[in-house]
Design an enzyme around this catalytic site. Structure first.
Site, PDB file in Angstrom:
ATOM      1  N   GLY A   1       0.856  -1.206   0.000  1.00 43.43           N
ATOM      2  CA  GLY A   1       0.000   0.000   0.000  1.00 43.43           C
ATOM      3  C   GLY A   1       0.880   1.240   0.000  1.00 43.43           C
TER       4      GLY A   1
ATOM      5  N   GLY B   1      -0.338   4.949  -1.057  1.00 49.89           N
ATOM      6  CA  GLY B   1      -1.438   5.616  -0.363  1.00 49.89           C
ATOM      7  C   GLY B   1      -0.941   6.831   0.402  1.00 49.89           C
TER       8      GLY B   1
ATOM      9  CG  ASP C   1      -0.437   0.813  -3.961  1.00 52.51           C
ATOM     10  OD1 ASP C   1      -1.493   0.605  -4.579  1.00 52.51           O
ATOM     11  OD2 ASP C   1      -0.372   1.497  -2.925  1.00 52.51           O
TER      12      ASP C   1
ATOM     13  NE  ARG D   1      -3.831   3.968  -5.597  1.00 52.28           N
ATOM     14  CZ  ARG D   1      -3.447   5.176  -5.187  1.00 52.28           C
ATOM     15  NH1 ARG D   1      -2.990   6.049  -6.054  1.00 52.28           N
ATOM     16  NH2 ARG D   1      -3.521   5.524  -3.916  1.00 52.28           N
TER      17      ARG D   1
ATOM     18  CG  ASP E   1      -4.739  -8.156  -5.593  1.00 51.07           C
ATOM     19  OD1 ASP E   1      -4.889  -7.873  -4.376  1.00 51.07           O
ATOM     20  OD2 ASP E   1      -5.672  -8.536  -6.322  1.00 51.07           O
TER      21      ASP E   1
ATOM     22  CE1 TYR F   1      -9.818   1.528   7.858  1.00 53.23           C
ATOM     23  CE2 TYR F   1     -10.722   2.976   9.537  1.00 53.23           C
ATOM     24  CZ  TYR F   1      -9.648   2.532   8.801  1.00 53.23           C
ATOM     25  OH  TYR F   1      -8.406   3.083   9.000  1.00 53.23           O
TER      26      TYR F   1
ATOM     27  CE  LYS G   1      -7.448  -0.183   9.836  1.00 50.74           C
ATOM     28  NZ  LYS G   1      -6.239  -0.671   9.127  1.00 50.74           N
TER      29      LYS G   1
ATOM     30  CB  ILE H   1      -2.820  10.739   9.145  1.00 50.37           C
ATOM     31  CG1 ILE H   1      -2.668   9.861  10.385  1.00 50.37           C
ATOM     32  CG2 ILE H   1      -1.466  11.235   8.658  1.00 50.37           C
ATOM     33  CD1 ILE H   1      -1.936   8.596  10.168  1.00 50.37           C
TER      34      ILE H   1
HETATM   35  P1  NAD Z   1      -4.826   4.888   1.478  1.00 52.02           P
HETATM   36  O1  NAD Z   1      -6.204   4.512   1.098  1.00 52.02           O
HETATM   37  O2  NAD Z   1      -4.366   6.276   1.185  1.00 52.02           O
HETATM   38  O3  NAD Z   1      -3.779   3.898   0.803  1.00 52.02           O
HETATM   39  C1  NAD Z   1      -3.966   2.523   0.756  1.00 52.02           C
HETATM   40  C2  NAD Z   1      -3.145   1.994  -0.417  1.00 52.02           C
HETATM   41  O4  NAD Z   1      -3.328   0.576  -0.457  1.00 52.02           O
HETATM   42  C3  NAD Z   1      -3.577   2.556  -1.778  1.00 52.02           C
HETATM   43  O5  NAD Z   1      -2.461   3.094  -2.458  1.00 52.02           O
HETATM   44  C4  NAD Z   1      -4.139   1.340  -2.498  1.00 52.02           C
HETATM   45  O6  NAD Z   1      -3.900   1.354  -3.901  1.00 52.02           O
HETATM   46  C5  NAD Z   1      -3.398   0.186  -1.811  1.00 52.02           C
HETATM   47  N1  NAD Z   1      -4.099  -1.086  -1.909  1.00 52.02           N
HETATM   48  C6  NAD Z   1      -5.427  -1.306  -1.793  1.00 52.02           C
HETATM   49  N2  NAD Z   1      -5.691  -2.606  -1.968  1.00 52.02           N
HETATM   50  C7  NAD Z   1      -4.519  -3.229  -2.211  1.00 52.02           C
HETATM   51  C8  NAD Z   1      -4.154  -4.566  -2.487  1.00 52.02           C
HETATM   52  N3  NAD Z   1      -5.062  -5.532  -2.572  1.00 52.02           N
HETATM   53  N4  NAD Z   1      -2.848  -4.854  -2.674  1.00 52.02           N
HETATM   54  C9  NAD Z   1      -1.905  -3.868  -2.619  1.00 52.02           C
HETATM   55  N5  NAD Z   1      -2.203  -2.573  -2.372  1.00 52.02           N
HETATM   56  C10 NAD Z   1      -3.502  -2.263  -2.177  1.00 52.02           C
HETATM   57  O7  NAD Z   1      -4.635   4.568   3.038  1.00 52.02           O
HETATM   58  P2  NAD Z   1      -3.666   5.286   4.076  1.00 52.02           P
HETATM   59  O8  NAD Z   1      -4.353   6.501   4.543  1.00 52.02           O
HETATM   60  O9  NAD Z   1      -2.297   5.370   3.543  1.00 52.02           O
HETATM   61  O10 NAD Z   1      -3.730   4.238   5.282  1.00 52.02           O
HETATM   62  C11 NAD Z   1      -2.765   3.242   5.489  1.00 52.02           C
HETATM   63  C12 NAD Z   1      -3.165   2.416   6.704  1.00 52.02           C
HETATM   64  O11 NAD Z   1      -3.306   3.291   7.838  1.00 52.02           O
HETATM   65  C13 NAD Z   1      -4.515   1.706   6.572  1.00 52.02           C
HETATM   66  O12 NAD Z   1      -4.471   0.483   7.240  1.00 52.02           O
HETATM   67  C14 NAD Z   1      -5.477   2.631   7.275  1.00 52.02           C
HETATM   68  O13 NAD Z   1      -6.584   1.939   7.762  1.00 52.02           O
HETATM   69  C15 NAD Z   1      -4.605   3.156   8.394  1.00 52.02           C
HETATM   70  N6  NAD Z   1      -5.092   4.443   8.907  1.00 52.02           N
HETATM   71  C16 NAD Z   1      -5.012   5.581   8.155  1.00 52.02           C
HETATM   72  C17 NAD Z   1      -5.500   6.786   8.665  1.00 52.02           C
HETATM   73  C18 NAD Z   1      -5.432   8.060   7.879  1.00 52.02           C
HETATM   74  O14 NAD Z   1      -5.915   9.094   8.353  1.00 52.02           O
HETATM   75  N7  NAD Z   1      -4.845   8.068   6.689  1.00 52.02           N
HETATM   76  C19 NAD Z   1      -6.068   6.820   9.946  1.00 52.02           C
HETATM   77  C20 NAD Z   1      -6.153   5.640  10.685  1.00 52.02           C
HETATM   78  C21 NAD Z   1      -5.633   4.460  10.161  1.00 52.02           C
END
Ligand code: NAD
Length: 320
Positions: free
Chosen positions: A10, A13, A36, A38, A51, A141, A145, A171
């Protein structure tokens, strides 16, 4: 010391985009593998399309690079998850179980699996939510978690896997746009303000939520991962706090730089999700165990976001 090879799943992201350069700076460009579904518009270092729902693809990648640590960031987030609950559950759980299994089978040294304030629900105290508050989340979600926290604890107890976790608040970062969470407004609002546009907020003005600037989130992540094992007493997930603010407070903080900036409040389905979450977090266990201390409050975060995005959009930084 054994050479580390770190896999970030990921990686493109919101968090991965900011975490990758930090890990590359610390461990070396060739010791960090970003993966990732993508590709990112610009990539530095090693990148693999992956994936993570496909266990065999993940296992092959881990073995090919001799991975020693995994940061598992792939997930469907809170708001997006509610548009397809079963799809979100399947993705979040399948990727989680694939990561835990590959870590067990290939004897990965350390695994990071983030949780969220979304793990809390109706019966947790809303203010200074303690580490051990009840977990009865309102979203799929959040359910995923809570399950991930318990699976992590299970793999630690049963197989001795060194899996570590933080319950991130919302974040805030400038490096990329967030991926479908309930706190996304707090990033989008800066993009509007810096471009001189009005902003429509999907939460009510007084919706107080726990938030954190990306620098603090990354430092917490790296400090947790570097802490010696005997300092980690929580194997579900650590409460983590930075700051708490409501949309009206954030707006006022931005208006100190852009007095003309206007916000219209139009709460949508995300309001109910936000209302089910804590307002402030008690992170005393993280502070005690591995010395956590946040550095960014609302004024400092606002200044940093406006400075960084002014460069991105080539606008003049207004004097405060
Ligand atoms: P995001 O949605 O920005 O990024 C997730 C990434 O995972 C994306 O780039 C997506 O393409 C990739 N992805 C999705 N399915 C996939 C797969 N099957 N294989 C490979 N890659 C895949 O999420 P984020 O904000 O970067 O969050 C990262 C982690 O932190 C997550 O577990 C999220 O729950 C946790 N989190 C984030 C926040 C926040 O505010 N951003 C808050 C609490 C927890």
């Amino acid at each position: 010391m054994k050479r580390e090879t770190i896999l970030v799943i990921g990686a493109n992201g919101q968090i991965g985009t900011a975490l990758l350069p930090r890990l590359q700076a610390q461990y070396g460009l060739n010791s960090v593998v970003g993966a990732d579904l993508r590709r990112a518009p610009s990539e530095q270092g090693i990148f693999e399309l992956l994936d993570a729902t496909k266990a065999d693809e993940l296992a092959e990648l881990v073995s090919r690079y001799g991975v020693t640590q995994i940061y598992h960031l792939a997930a469907v987030l809170s708001a997006k998850g509610e548009t397809d609950p079963l799809g979100a559950w399947n993705l979040n759980m399948q990727t989680l179980l694939n990561v835990l299994e590959v870590a067990r089978v290939q004897q990965i040294r350390k695994v990071f699996i983030p949780s969220s304030i979304a793990a809390f629900g109706e019966h947790a105290p809303k203010f200074e939510t303690p580490q051990t508050a009840s977990l009865d989340p309102a979203t799929v979600y959040g359910i995923s978690k809570v399950a991930a926290e318990n699976w992590s604890l299970y793999y630690h107890k049963r197989y001795g896997l060194d899996v570590r976790s933080l319950r991130y608040p919302g974040i805030i970062s400038y490096q990329s746009m967030p991926g479908g969470g309930t706190t996304d407004y707090a990033v989008a609002i800066f993009h509007a303000a810096v471009q001189g546009q009005p902003f429509e907020c999907f939460l009510a003005p007084d919706t107080l939520l726990p938030m954190m600037y990306m620098d603090d989130a990354l430092r917490a992540t790296l400090e947790l991962m570097e802490a010696s094992e005997n300092r980690i007493s929580v194997r579900t997930s650590y409460n983590l706090a930075g700051m708490s603010f409501a949309p009206a407070e954030l707006t006022a903080s931005i208006q100190a730089y852009f007095p003309e900036f206007t916000v219209q409040y139009k709460p949508d389905f995300r309001q109910a999700i936000a209302d089910s979450w804590p307002r402030t977090i008690d992170d005393s266990v993280a502070r005690h165990d591995w010395g956590w201390k946040p550095e960014f409050d609302l004024p400092r975060m606002t200044q940093e976001m406006i400075t960084q995005l002014s460069t991105v959009y080539h606008t003049l930084i207004p004097t405060h």
